[in-house]
Write an enzyme that holds these catalytic residues in place. Structure first.
Site, mmCIF file in Angstrom:
data_model
loop_
_atom_site.group_PDB
_atom_site.id
_atom_site.type_symbol
_atom_site.label_atom_id
_atom_site.label_comp_id
_atom_site.label_asym_id
_atom_site.label_seq_id
_atom_site.Cartn_x
_atom_site.Cartn_y
_atom_site.Cartn_z
ATOM 1 N N ASN A 7 -10.992 43.395 28.162
ATOM 2 C CA ASN A 7 -11.151 42.113 28.841
ATOM 3 C C ASN A 7 -12.307 42.282 29.824
ATOM 4 O O ASN A 7 -12.151 42.871 30.892
ATOM 5 C CB ASN A 7 -9.846 41.767 29.565
ATOM 6 N N ARG A 91 -10.922 40.002 24.523
ATOM 7 C CA ARG A 91 -10.592 38.681 25.035
ATOM 8 C C ARG A 91 -11.900 37.899 25.174
ATOM 9 O O ARG A 91 -12.849 38.392 25.786
ATOM 10 C CB ARG A 91 -9.923 38.806 26.397
ATOM 11 N N HIS A 180 -5.939 30.216 29.160
ATOM 12 C CA HIS A 180 -4.708 31.031 29.167
ATOM 13 C C HIS A 180 -3.945 30.880 27.849
ATOM 14 O O HIS A 180 -2.729 31.082 27.791
ATOM 15 C CB HIS A 180 -3.723 30.594 30.283
ATOM 16 N N ARG A 241 -8.711 27.461 43.445
ATOM 17 C CA ARG A 241 -9.266 26.263 42.790
ATOM 18 C C ARG A 241 -8.455 25.029 43.160
ATOM 19 O O ARG A 241 -7.233 25.084 43.251
ATOM 20 C CB ARG A 241 -9.231 26.415 41.263
ATOM 21 N N GLU A 385 -0.676 39.495 27.774
ATOM 22 C CA GLU A 385 -1.826 39.041 26.996
ATOM 23 C C GLU A 385 -2.438 40.179 26.192
ATOM 24 O O GLU A 385 -2.911 39.978 25.078
ATOM 25 C CB GLU A 385 -2.873 38.427 27.944
#
Ligand code: AMP
Length: 397
Positions: A7, A91, A180, A241, A385
């Site tokens: 990743n 990823r 996601h 965010r 993940e």
């Protein structure tokens, strides 16, 4: 088969080596400050001590070379040679409309991913650099790209289109994509498995609440809506965010604060969310929970607003699926913050949700946190993940 999962970010790189037969993580680690002074690699073999080494990493190729060196180190490594690594799973953040599934990476795929760079200028170029560096060092090892956006490609048009002139969708592919996806797919599938029910006959809402946060609606095994949009800025309030805001705020603030669009977007991405709303108390929910416990007004206001939004999305997605059978909490906050789960569930009386306060205190394991007579089942499912990427990689190679 042993699968290396990568990743890659712009200045960091996370890795895990997973044995696909036992699904065990053999070793994992992180390269930080790539291309910046003070780079370091952290390496943790499953059966050994974690080690941290400060060493120059001028670029991602050097970072990956160090990862491979750590994995094959005669003393602390977990494989005897690189030949033991059967495949690499990468990823990739944005696959646009082109990638609704994971793919084996070749030159054509790389060119298509590059075309999506516009849609994720912060993430995709870094993912591509990681793939490039791996291909240089392991030219004969098959590589697979697993996209954050892929799982959400089943959303219907009415869910993914914005109320904007249609020509912008046609010309620029401006639409909602969602992120996601690997986590939403893994967690919803795992919930069905844990409950011993058919994934194809369940309506599941997944609340992925981490530093980045998103909710998705998964009906009969397919994603029908998700809260992030063209970029990860849309939807829930997150660590830093803003999530959903009135778009006119951008112009209003630009005038008031004398900032350009880039400056405002930095505020929306990096200085808003729970960090901003808590008046800079913290973006970390551990601090917010501690603040709540001591009666800090900034923490109370922020936790309430965060949970209210999660509950609103659950309501919206219940409507989108004409009901809901299972609600899952996952990721850093979803898995570890009983207070957040409890606040969200307080809004769900209309779904017949009855929280089991004792089960709700558990962490880090698949758990049903509602009582047996609860009409809707609420669960905590730790996301994984890396394992999902490793599974996809093995399936494709
Ligand atoms: P993630 O992005 O999924 O890695 O989640 C990271 C976030 O999870 C952190 O920024 C924290 O806000 C939150 N988190 C991690 N551990 C805990 C904990 N024990 N209690 C509450 N929040 C936590």
């Amino acid at each position: 088969m042993k699968v290396l999962v990568i990743n890659c970010g712009s200045s960091s790189l996370k890795f895990q080596l997973i044995d696909s037969e036992t699904e065990r993580c053999l070793a994992k680690g992180l390269c930080e400050r790539i291309g910046i002074d003070g780079s370091m690699i952290t390496y943790s073999p499953a059966d050994g001590e974690k080690e941290k080494t400060v060493t120059p990493m001028p670029d991602h190729t050097e970072a990956i070379r160090l990862v491979l060196e750590a994995l094959t180190n005669p003393g602390t490594g977990v494989v005897s040679s690189l030949e033991e690594i059967g495949a690499v799973g990468h990823r990739v953040v944005h696959g646009g409309e082109r990638f609704a599934k994971s793919v084996v990476i070749d030159d054509e795929v790389l060119a298509a991913v590059e075309e999506c760079n516009d849609l994720a200028p912060l993430h995709n170029p870094a993912n591509l650099i990681g793939i490039d560096a791996c291909r240089k060092l392991m030219p004969d090892t098959p590589m697979v790209g697993v996209f954050d956006t892929a799982f959400h490609q089943t959303m219907p048009e009415e869910a993914y289109l914005y109320g904007l002139p249609y020509e912008y969708y046609q010309k620029y592919k401006i639409r909602r994509y969602g992120f996601h996806g690997t986590s939403h797919s893994y967690v919803s599938g795992r919930a069905a498995e844990v409950l011993g029910k058919s994934y194809e006959n369940l309506r599941i809402i997944v609340c992925h609440l981490g530093n980045g946060a998103s909710v998705s609606a998964v009906k009969n095994g397919r994603c029908v809506d998700t809260s992030m949009g063209l970029t990860p800025l849309e939807g829930l309030m997150m660590g830093t965010r803003s999530g959903d805001i009135d778009p006119a705020i951008i112009e209003f603030l630009a005038h008031k604060e004398n900032k350009d669009i880039e400056g405002i977007l930095t505020v929306l991405n990096k200085k808003s969310g729970v960090l901003g709303l808590s008046d800079n108390l913290s973006s970390d929910f551990r601090d917010l929970e501690a603040g709540y416990d001591r009666g800090d007004e900034n923490a109370i206001r922020t936790l309430k607003a965060f949970c209210y939004r999660v509950a609103k999305y659950i309501g919206a997605y219940t409507a989108a699926m004409n009901g809901v059978d299972v609600i899952c909490f996952t990721a850093g906050v979803g898995e570890n913050a009983p207070l957040v789960r409890s606040f969200v569930c307080e809004y769900l009386g209309y779904l017949g949700v009855r929280l089991d306060e004792e089960e709700n205190q558990k962490r880090g394991e698949d758990t049903v946190i509602t009582t047996p007579d609860s009409k809707t089942t609420v669960m905590v499912i730790p996301t994984n993940e890396e394992l999902a990427i490793a599974r996809e990689t093995v399936r494709l190679v």
